[in-house]
Design an enzyme around this catalytic site. Structure first.
Site, PDB file in Angstrom:
ATOM      1  N   ASN A 136       0.829  -1.213   0.000  1.00 31.10           N
ATOM      2  CA  ASN A 136       0.000   0.000   0.000  1.00 31.10           C
ATOM      3  C   ASN A 136       0.857   1.255   0.000  1.00 31.10           C
ATOM      4  O   ASN A 136       0.598   2.204  -0.734  1.00 31.10           O
ATOM      5  CB  ASN A 136      -0.889   0.000   1.245  1.00 31.10           C
ATOM      6  CG  ASN A 136      -2.343  -0.256   0.891  1.00 31.10           C
ATOM      7  OD1 ASN A 136      -2.700  -0.197  -0.286  1.00 31.10           O
ATOM      8  ND2 ASN A 136      -3.155  -0.530   1.880  1.00 31.10           N
ATOM      9  N   ASP A 185      -6.693  -6.078   6.213  1.00 27.63           N
ATOM     10  CA  ASP A 185      -5.980  -7.199   5.605  1.00 27.63           C
ATOM     11  C   ASP A 185      -6.158  -8.444   6.458  1.00 27.63           C
ATOM     12  O   ASP A 185      -5.273  -9.276   6.546  1.00 27.63           O
ATOM     13  CB  ASP A 185      -4.503  -6.851   5.415  1.00 27.63           C
ATOM     14  CG  ASP A 185      -3.824  -6.522   6.736  1.00 27.63           C
ATOM     15  OD1 ASP A 185      -4.546  -6.431   7.752  1.00 27.63           O
ATOM     16  OD2 ASP A 185      -2.593  -6.361   6.761  1.00 27.63           O
ATOM     17  N   ARG A 208      -0.711 -24.378   2.128  1.00 27.34           N
ATOM     18  CA  ARG A 208      -1.016 -24.122   0.704  1.00 27.34           C
ATOM     19  C   ARG A 208      -1.382 -22.661   0.498  1.00 27.34           C
ATOM     20  O   ARG A 208      -0.954 -22.022  -0.460  1.00 27.34           O
ATOM     21  CB  ARG A 208      -2.187 -25.011   0.259  1.00 27.34           C
ATOM     22  CG  ARG A 208      -1.790 -26.383  -0.240  1.00 27.34           C
ATOM     23  CD  ARG A 208      -2.848 -26.963  -1.184  1.00 27.34           C
ATOM     24  NE  ARG A 208      -4.213 -26.673  -0.778  1.00 27.34           N
ATOM     25  CZ  ARG A 208      -4.956 -27.488  -0.007  1.00 27.34           C
ATOM     26  NH1 ARG A 208      -4.448 -28.625   0.446  1.00 27.34           N
ATOM     27  NH2 ARG A 208      -6.190 -27.150   0.320  1.00 27.34           N
TER      28      ARG A 208
END
Lengths: 361, 195
Positions: free
Chosen positions: A215, A250, A271
């Protein structure tokens, strides 16, 4: 309709009575002592075209539905003053309501009307307003039925549109506009349902690492793009029945319905982290992020509660962060003891959210 | 203003002149939406704005627009319902005229918050009547003029109508019946067509 003719002479009284009955009660019958029709109102006659009512036996013409077991003229005469329910024996088998008044000569006058069957009757017999007595409320009833059904239809359409709008508003209220994932409200709703059902599930909290740097260096457009990619990756790496929500700038939560096996969850978390670490192209730049995860299992609690589970997942997540980020931890009771007292005293997620809100939300 | 009235204006514009004209008028009137809800209420001022915008779009004076709306209400197939409800007023055009006094009550019976102007029929001779329209909705008499003209056609009567848009909320229509059975008129069956 018969017109009242000025009649002179001794018969005037009788003729006038007949005409009055025709006009005031256009669905009347005059019966003689044997139960034969000797006079029929014009509207009633209109209901049996091609069939002369006068001369027929009233009980052959009609079935008496109520009172029961009326099969003779004598029995019919006992019904004076009660409400009669009649039905034509021939088609169309229209239901009629009526009342009977005996005459001194052993006969009777029966006045009939449609009752609620009027809606079909006007259609079946092509009746017009002059078929009804002027004081009959039939026309008003027909008017009202039509007017009300028009109004009802308008209301029904409005209701359908409002319902659509409501569903859309609800969807909006449960959706994170940026990523299309569920929002905090959606997550809390599903979490509540899982707890209510009492089935085992896992709650994984995910916090992006290095997102603030994206950001800060590449701008909010890049940040938004990354969040969209994260949403896509999380969706790809989870099952259809899992719930993914973006609950803060986030921060994400995944609810794994019915999945509580630690190995499987560990693999899934790994994963996800691996997939998130693949640099995300934005224009000419590459955005590099990772994620820290913390997971808690509903089976760890005697009486699992939403607030407590979120708090513990957050503690596990911070254990991951403190251990160097880009990893996953299950919540263990000792983490709670190790966590800073201030983090536990205050619900961790709200404190964290406040801290971050100015930066990224 | 009752949404039914506003949505009638909308349906008139759409059915008679097409959706593009309606959209343009709705925009010119700055409605902020394109669909009136027949079952909701709107400020009277909204109705004025849309009427004005329609008048400008059609290059017609307000009264002419209102009269066309009255005619539309009776003669357009998309408003067959209204025609039927009006035809319940009587077997002949004269009977229909006499039923106008109770039109506002009838309307209220169907939709209880729909307030229509008070109507008063006076009979000067067997073939001469006048209808007084008492209303704060200025120009409602013009709507009634369109309704009467179309209803006369519907009954097959030949009439001569004259509208005076009076002041202070009283408008007047002179009605002269030249022939009650001039043409065949349109049919009316009490039994509503299915659907």
């Amino acid at each position: 309709m018969n017109e009242i003719q000025p009649v002179k002479g001794p018969e005037a009284g009788l003729h006038t009575l007949e005409a009055i009955l025709d006009r005031f009660c256009p669905m009347h019958l005059v019966l003689n002592e044997s139960g034969h029709v000797i006079q029929a109102g014009p509207t009633l006659q209109k209901l049996r075209p091609g069939e002369e009512l006068v001369g027929q036996r009233v009980l052959e013409l009609f079935e008496v539905r109520r009172p029961h077991a009326i099969t003779t003229m004598k029995a019919l005469l006992t019904c004076a003053g009660t409400k009669l329910h009649l039905r034509f024996r021939g088609a169309p088998r229209t239901d009629l309501k009526g009342t009977l008044e005996p005459l001194p000569d052993g006969g009777a006058v029966v006045d009939l009307g449609f009752g609620i069957s009027i809606i079909e009757a006007v259609r079946d017999y092509a009746l017009v307003s002059s078929d009804f007595a002027a004081t009959d409320l039939a026309m008003e009833l027909l008017y009202l039925v039509e007017a009300k059904s028009a109004a009802m239809e308008a209301s029904r359409k409005l209701n359908l549109r409002l319902q659509d709008a409501m569903i859309a508003a609800k969807e909006q209220a449960y959706t994170d506009g940026l990523t299309g994932l569920g929002n905090r409200r959606a997550m809390e709703h599903v979490l509540g349902r899982l707890l209510e059902r009492g089935q085992p599930f896992a709650l994984m909290q995910i916090d992006l690492d290095f997102f603030k740097a994206v950001n800060d260096t590449l701008g909010h457009a890049a940040g938004d793009h990354v969040l969209g990619e994260v949403a896509r990756i999380l969706t790809l790496q989870t099952r259809e029945e899992d719930t993914i929500a973006r609950i803060g700038g986030d921060e994400f939560v995944i609810l794994f319905d019915g999945l509580t096996e630690e190995k499987a969850l560990e693999r899934t978390a790994q994963r996800i982290i691996d997939a998130l670490e693949v640099p995300i192209p934005f224009g000419d730049e590459l955005c590099r992020i990772s994620a820290s995860c913390g997971t808690v299992l509903s089976g760890e609690y005697k009486a699992p509660a939403a607030e407590r589970m979120l708090e513990d997942a957050d503690i596990a997540l911070y254990a991951s962060k403190n251990a160097g980020r880009a990893q996953h931890r299950f919540f263990r009771k000792e983490m709670r003891r190790d966590a800073a007292p201030s983090r536990v005293a205050e619900p961790a997620r709200s404190g964290k959210q406040r801290r971050r809100s100015d930066q990224q939300l | 203003m009752h949404g039914l009235i506003n949505s009638t204006i909308q349906r008139f514009a759409r059915d008679a002149y097409g959706p593009a004209l309606w959209e343009a008028a709705a925009e010119a009137a700055q409605l902020g939406f394109e669909e009136f809800e027949p079952m909701l209420s709107y400020d009277a001022e909204v109705t004025e704005r849309i009427l004005e915008a329609l008048g400008e779009a059609l290059a017609l004076p307000r009264e002419a627009v209102l009269e066309d709306i009255g005619t539309y209400l009776v003669s357009h197939q998309n408003s067959e319902r209204v025609r039927r409800l009006l035809r319940f007023g009587g077997m002949s055009f004269v009977e229909f005229l006499h039923s106008l006094d109770e039109l506002p009550d009838r309307a209220r019976l169907a939709v209880d918050d729909l307030v229509l102007p008070r109507l008063e029929l006076r009979e000067h001779a067997a073939d001469r009547f006048s209808l007084t329209v008492m209303t704060r909705m200025q120009g409602f008499g013009a709507v009634m003029l369109g309704v009467l003209r179309a209803m006369a056609d519907d009954y097959g009567a030949l009439v001569f109508l004259e509208y005076a848009s009076g002041t202070q909320g009283v408008e007047n229509i002179d009605i002269q019946i030249i022939e009650t059975a001039f043409a065949a008129g349109r049919g009316f069956e009490l039994g509503a067509p299915a659907g």
